[in-house]
Design an enzyme around this catalytic site. Structure first.
Site, PDB file in Angstrom:
ATOM      1  N   MET A   1       7.431 -24.108  16.743  1.00 49.68           N
ATOM      2  CA  MET A   1       7.599 -22.767  16.181  1.00 49.68           C
ATOM      3  C   MET A   1       9.031 -22.301  16.358  1.00 49.68           C
ATOM      4  O   MET A   1       9.589 -22.407  17.444  1.00 49.68           O
ATOM      5  CB  MET A   1       6.607 -21.798  16.849  1.00 49.68           C
ATOM      6  CG  MET A   1       6.718 -20.374  16.366  1.00 49.68           C
ATOM      7  SD  MET A   1       6.436 -20.257  14.583  1.00 49.68           S
ATOM      8  CE  MET A   1       7.410 -18.815  14.196  1.00 49.68           C
TER       9      MET A   1
ATOM     10  N   GLY B   1       2.979 -27.951  15.487  1.00 49.52           N
ATOM     11  CA  GLY B   1       3.936 -28.927  15.989  1.00 49.52           C
ATOM     12  C   GLY B   1       5.024 -28.230  16.771  1.00 49.52           C
ATOM     13  O   GLY B   1       5.401 -28.649  17.862  1.00 49.52           O
TER      14      GLY B   1
ATOM     15  N   HIS C   1      15.441 -23.544  10.533  1.00 45.38           N
ATOM     16  CA  HIS C   1      14.767 -22.286  10.245  1.00 45.38           C
ATOM     17  C   HIS C   1      15.607 -21.074  10.666  1.00 45.38           C
ATOM     18  O   HIS C   1      15.358 -19.957  10.194  1.00 45.38           O
ATOM     19  CB  HIS C   1      13.428 -22.214  10.974  1.00 45.38           C
ATOM     20  CG  HIS C   1      12.252 -22.632  10.145  1.00 45.38           C
ATOM     21  ND1 HIS C   1      12.046 -22.194   8.850  1.00 45.38           N
ATOM     22  CD2 HIS C   1      11.182 -23.427  10.434  1.00 45.38           C
ATOM     23  CE1 HIS C   1      10.919 -22.700   8.380  1.00 45.38           C
ATOM     24  NE2 HIS C   1      10.379 -23.454   9.312  1.00 45.38           N
TER      25      HIS C   1
ATOM     26  N   GLU D   1       3.118 -16.639  14.835  1.00 42.62           N
ATOM     27  CA  GLU D   1       3.027 -16.924  13.404  1.00 42.62           C
ATOM     28  C   GLU D   1       1.645 -17.485  13.088  1.00 42.62           C
ATOM     29  O   GLU D   1       1.192 -18.410  13.765  1.00 42.62           O
ATOM     30  CB  GLU D   1       4.082 -17.937  12.956  1.00 42.62           C
ATOM     31  CG  GLU D   1       4.044 -18.149  11.453  1.00 42.62           C
ATOM     32  CD  GLU D   1       5.080 -19.131  10.918  1.00 42.62           C
ATOM     33  OE1 GLU D   1       4.993 -19.478   9.731  1.00 42.62           O
ATOM     34  OE2 GLU D   1       5.957 -19.553  11.686  1.00 42.62           O
TER      35      GLU D   1
ATOM     36  N   GLU E   1      13.037 -26.969  13.086  1.00 44.06           N
ATOM     37  CA  GLU E   1      12.971 -25.636  13.700  1.00 44.06           C
ATOM     38  C   GLU E   1      14.355 -25.017  13.823  1.00 44.06           C
ATOM     39  O   GLU E   1      14.509 -23.804  13.664  1.00 44.06           O
ATOM     40  CB  GLU E   1      12.284 -25.718  15.060  1.00 44.06           C
ATOM     41  CG  GLU E   1      10.901 -26.357  15.048  1.00 44.06           C
ATOM     42  CD  GLU E   1       9.954 -25.757  14.014  1.00 44.06           C
ATOM     43  OE1 GLU E   1      10.099 -24.567  13.672  1.00 44.06           O
ATOM     44  OE2 GLU E   1       9.063 -26.485  13.539  1.00 44.06           O
TER      45      GLU E   1
END
Length: 883
Positions: free
Chosen positions: A286, A284, A324, A143, A321
């Site tokens: 992903m 930080g 997400h 990303e 995360e």
């Protein structure tokens, strides 16, 4: 290549002139569907001693007119086959990071083979090497646009596909991971020194969510049964020395999974969830589907090596995360302009989770303090941009507090406007409509508006840059017993954008009775015009008005308060965040001239603090610690629009801090004794006491309380956890307490083999109130400094920039821009982000302003990455805009 022995001369070395030109911009208005979708992807990654071979098979079908266009950077193309036909060189074009094939059928299978060099990849994008020696590992970061450095692919978030990945490597790397579920693993038949693993992810996902890890790691395993009855294997991978620091992260993961089921009805959808701790990582963490890559600083935690603040951050980032998985993975962005869609919503969700894990008031204070210190400054300078940008050169430059934190505040405004029940209905509708799709902000608002169509009016918050200023006053009519509040909103016009228009601004309001201190009315005012008047009836006497409670909108508030009103609210507010907010208002009035008014006297503030703090220290130690907050020098600087003198701001801030310390001098001994060192406990109460103890220690040293130096020494020596030890060390270094150097040396010897703790050792020196450029240069050539590790770079450079009086000098700027030049060629993403600290150079007083401009102009001629070029262009544009 290791650079731990970097010579000091390299930092300031003259770089060859590089012709600079602004790369072309990409515009939201130019969005077009991809010419081809990818139904399935089969990847085969074979890692060798100095390179990797990547074979990919893409099953594709046409989506729109046009050539077949694939993205690819730093790839050596070895072969290309289309529907079993090997293509000759004249059948395709390769230039400017694109592979273009014309005259292709509507359905096709494309096979590609490329060679890549992860062993020399210092940009930490694509597949790269992290660590060295026995700690070597190969990791991906895709990303936003890193997958194109692994193979040729339509590397954009609206191309969703099912990935199957085979990884092959030498057996000295026993850990072979990729997204999804493990299908097969074994030895390579023709070479018993190598082995492989095959992973299949059944979920359609964009290439930016691809992940792979090739390493030698230990694993902490656990399991979780979802609300749907799925048994999920949970695995947290780290170096063997760090595996004992993974338990906090594992518990946070399970807590996050349960929280998302309860609050949003979202259960996990794969059989396995993996997290890998990586020391060399720009981000930080992903959220790659099923295989999260984490910076070690954001996942490893133990009481002995991690401060309470960092440990709590670990829990929040783990949650972020994981959340997400639905808000970012299952539903993703149509294009990178919609980055705020996944990040703003997910930040709001992780903030809500965190508020349930500790004091909700303190969590809100943390969130707003970050917003004011960083995002408001961004909005006030040349890097101001809408939450959803209209254009970009390098999307990495838009991973900003505006996109993340302001994006979260917009979601919070919507949630508060709808109320919990209707907001849940809206998010349920969002998940129902768009699961498995790549969508836009408009799609999100459309789903949330099913119970209130006016929610779609919040689209202007995403389009318009700048922080609105809400000003106002009140009047009271005793005859009619009516209170009238008049509010206005105004947003500065950011050059390059349309003139700002009124936004919907929810203003949470309460009226307090002056005699009893009780709330007599409470209401959410919706300010959606340039100016509005709101009336409250049956009010028997003029009350004290509390506005923007719980920070109900990301705006600056300039209400016609008397200092006595703010002091009253400090004592009587029923919400801890609101107490902190009015305290900050008083402090800002003392330190800054607001709207041409004279600065306030500190007397009322000091009296109110002296009255409130001792009682609060007993009932809520964490909140008591936060009431002693004074805005940082950087935050104060963001409110100064011209003739900013860092030395004057520092003197004024330090002067007020000393006044607080002296005013409460008789309290510090009693408070410190109320907070004795105790065995470590991870409870909100224990965290609060440790936080307050560190603040009291610093205040006592500032006020020169008898015995305070001994307190610091004893706290350092007898600490039960890193919060206590580091708090004492920091206080001793900042106050130059005798023995500070000895404690620094002891700290290093205790933790020399723990990278994250040594980051603290670097940062406490680089951020010292007495730091010099020579100190920073010495740290940059220390044996343990590593130019390939972002955490280590930030521990020195980001800490150094927290001292503006040193940064904004000829020596400080020269050192800083030298660092940017070095990183421009090795890690341009990090270089660009560090550079943003200079964005408000144009507000400086002369001659510092001219000196800063000259330094930036010179830097512009010596950099080549589009990341840094774009940021520099924006930063330097401030000169013209402010002329």
């Amino acid at each position: 290549m290791s650079t731990t022995q970097t010579d000091a001369n390299i930092i300031n070395a003259d770089m060859p002139d590089v012709p600079t030109h602004m790369p072309s911009k990409i515009h939201l208005k130019d969005y077009k569907l991809p010419s081809f979708d990818v139904d399935t992807v089969d990847l085969d990654i074979q890692l060798f001693d100095d390179h990797a071979i990547v074979d990919s098979t893409l099953v594709m079908q046409r989506q729109s007119d046009g050539d077949l266009v694939l993205d690819g950077e730093e790839l050596e193309l070895l072969s290309i086959t289309l529907n079993d036909e090997v293509l000759s060189n004249d059948r395709y074009q390769q230039a400017d990071g694109k592979l273009i094939i014309s005259e292709v059928p509507d359905k096709l299978t494309l096979q590609l083979q490329v060679r890549i060099y992860p062993h020399t990849n210092t940009a930490l994008e694509g597949l790269y090497i992290a660590g060295s020696g026995s700690d070597t590992m190969f990791v991906t970061q895709c990303e936003p646009e890193g997958f194109r450095k692994i193979t040729f692919y339509p590397d954009r978030p609206d191309v969703l596909s099912v990935f199957t990945t085979r990884i092959e490597a030498d057996k000295r790397f026993p850990t072979l991971l990729a997204n999804g579920n493990l299908i097969e693993a074994g030895e390579v038949a023709e070479d018993n020194t190598r082995h492989y693993a095959i992973w299949h992810d059944p979920t359609n996902k964009p290439s930016y969510l691809f992940a792979s890890v090739i390493a030698d790691l230990e694993v902490l395993s656990d399991s979780y049964t979802t609300s749907e009855g799925r048994e999920v294997l949970l695995e947290l991978y780290a170096k063997s020395d760090d595996i004992d620091k993974c338990h906090v992260g594992m518990q946070a993961l399970k807590d996050s999974m349960r929280w998302d089921e309860v609050n949003y009805g979202r259960a996990y959808d794969l059989d396995r969830y993996m997290i890998v701790a990586v020391s060399q990582f720009n981000m930080g963490a992903m959220e790659n589907k099923g295989l999260n890559i984490f910076n070690t600083a954001c996942v490893l935690s133990s009481p002995e090596t991690t401060t309470d603040a960092r440990s709590f951050s670990v829990k929040s980032i783990i949650a972020h995360e994981y959340f997400h998985n639905w808000t970012g993975n299952r539903i993703t962005c149509r294009d990178w302009f919609q980055l705020c869609l996944k990040e703003g919503l997910t930040v709001y969700r992780d903030q809500s989770f965190s508020a349930d894990q500790q004091s909700s008031a303190v969590q809100r204070i943390d969130d707003v303090a970050t917003l004011r210190a960083h995002q408001f400054s961004e909005d006030a300078g040349p890097l101001a941009h809408p939450v959803r940008p209209e254009s970009f050169v390098e999307i990495n430059n838009f991973y900003t507090t505006t996109v993340y934190e302001k994006g979260a505040e917009i979601v919070r405004m919507i949630a508060n406007t709808l109320g919990p029940k209707d907001f849940r209905k809206g998010t349920d509708e969002y998940f129902r409509r768009y699961d498995g799709q790549a969508v836009t902000v408009e799609d999100f608002l459309s789903a949330l508006s099913i119970t209130d169509s006016k929610i779609e009016d919040f689209i202007d918050w995403y389009r318009q840059p700048g922080t609105p200023v809400v000003s106002g006053h009140q009047s009271y009519d005793s005859d009619s017993q009516t209170l009238t509040i008049t509010l206005k909103q105004q947003t500065r016009h950011v050059p390059g954008f349309d003139a700002p228009k009124p936004l919907p601004i929810p203003v949470a309001t309460a009226l307090f009775d002056k005699d009893s201190g009780a709330i007599i009315d409470e209401r959410m005012l919706m300010l959606d015009q340039a100016e509005q008047t709101f009336s409250f009836d049956n009010i028997t006497q003029e009350p004290v008005v509390s506005l923007l409670r719980d920070f109900s909108a990301p705006v600056q508030l300039n209400y016609d308060y008397q200092d006595e009103d703010l002091a009253f609210l400090l004592e009587h507010e029923t919400n801890g965040f609101n107490q902190w907010q009015v305290t900050q208002m008083l402090v800002n009035r003392i330190l800054l001239t607001i709207q041409g008014n004279k600065k306030s006297s500190p007397d009322i503030y000091l009296q109110a603090l002296a009255k409130t703090l001792p009682k609060l220290a007993v009932t809520d130690a964490m909140l008591a610690a936060r009431l002693l907050d004074i805005p940082s020098a950087q935050e104060l600087a963001s409110a100064i629009h011209q003739d900013y003198d860092p030395k004057v701001v520092k003197q004024q801030r330090n002067g007020l801090y000393k006044q607080v310390a002296q005013t409460l001098k008789n309290e510090w001994t009693a408070l410190y004794n109320q907070l004795p060192l105790q065995p470590y406990s991870d409870t909100p109460e224990a965290l609060g006491k440790r936080a307050l103890r560190n603040v009291v220690l610093d205040m006592a040293l500032t006020a020169e309380v008898a015995g305070a130096k001994e307190w610091a020494q004893q706290q350092y020596e007898n600490a039960s956890c890193m919060t206590e030890r580091f708090g004492a060390l920091k206080a001793m270094v900042n106050h130059r307490v005798a023995g500070a150097d000895k404690c620094l040396a002891d700290f290093y010897q205790r933790f020399y083999d723990n990278d994250l703790v040594i980051d603290l050792w670097f940062s406490v020196q680089a951020s010292s109130a007495h730091v010099t450029t020579q100190d920073i240069k010495a740290l940059l050539v220390h044996d343990d400094f590593d130019w390939n590790t972002p955490n280590r770079i930030r521990s020195v450079i980001s800490a150094f920039t927290s001292q503006p009086t040193v940064l904004w000098t000829a020596e400080g700027l020269s050192l800083f821009t030298g660092v940017i030049k070095t990183l421009d060629g090795t890690n341009p993403v990090l270089a660009s982000r560090l550079l943003q600290v200079l964005a408000r150079w144009y507000t400086l007083a002369e001659p510092t302003r001219q000196m800063a401009q000259d330094e930036l102009v010179a830097l512009q001629q010596q950099v080549s990455s589009k990341n840094v070029i774009e940021t520099l262009d924006s930063v330097l544009s401030a000169a013209e805009a402010s002329a």
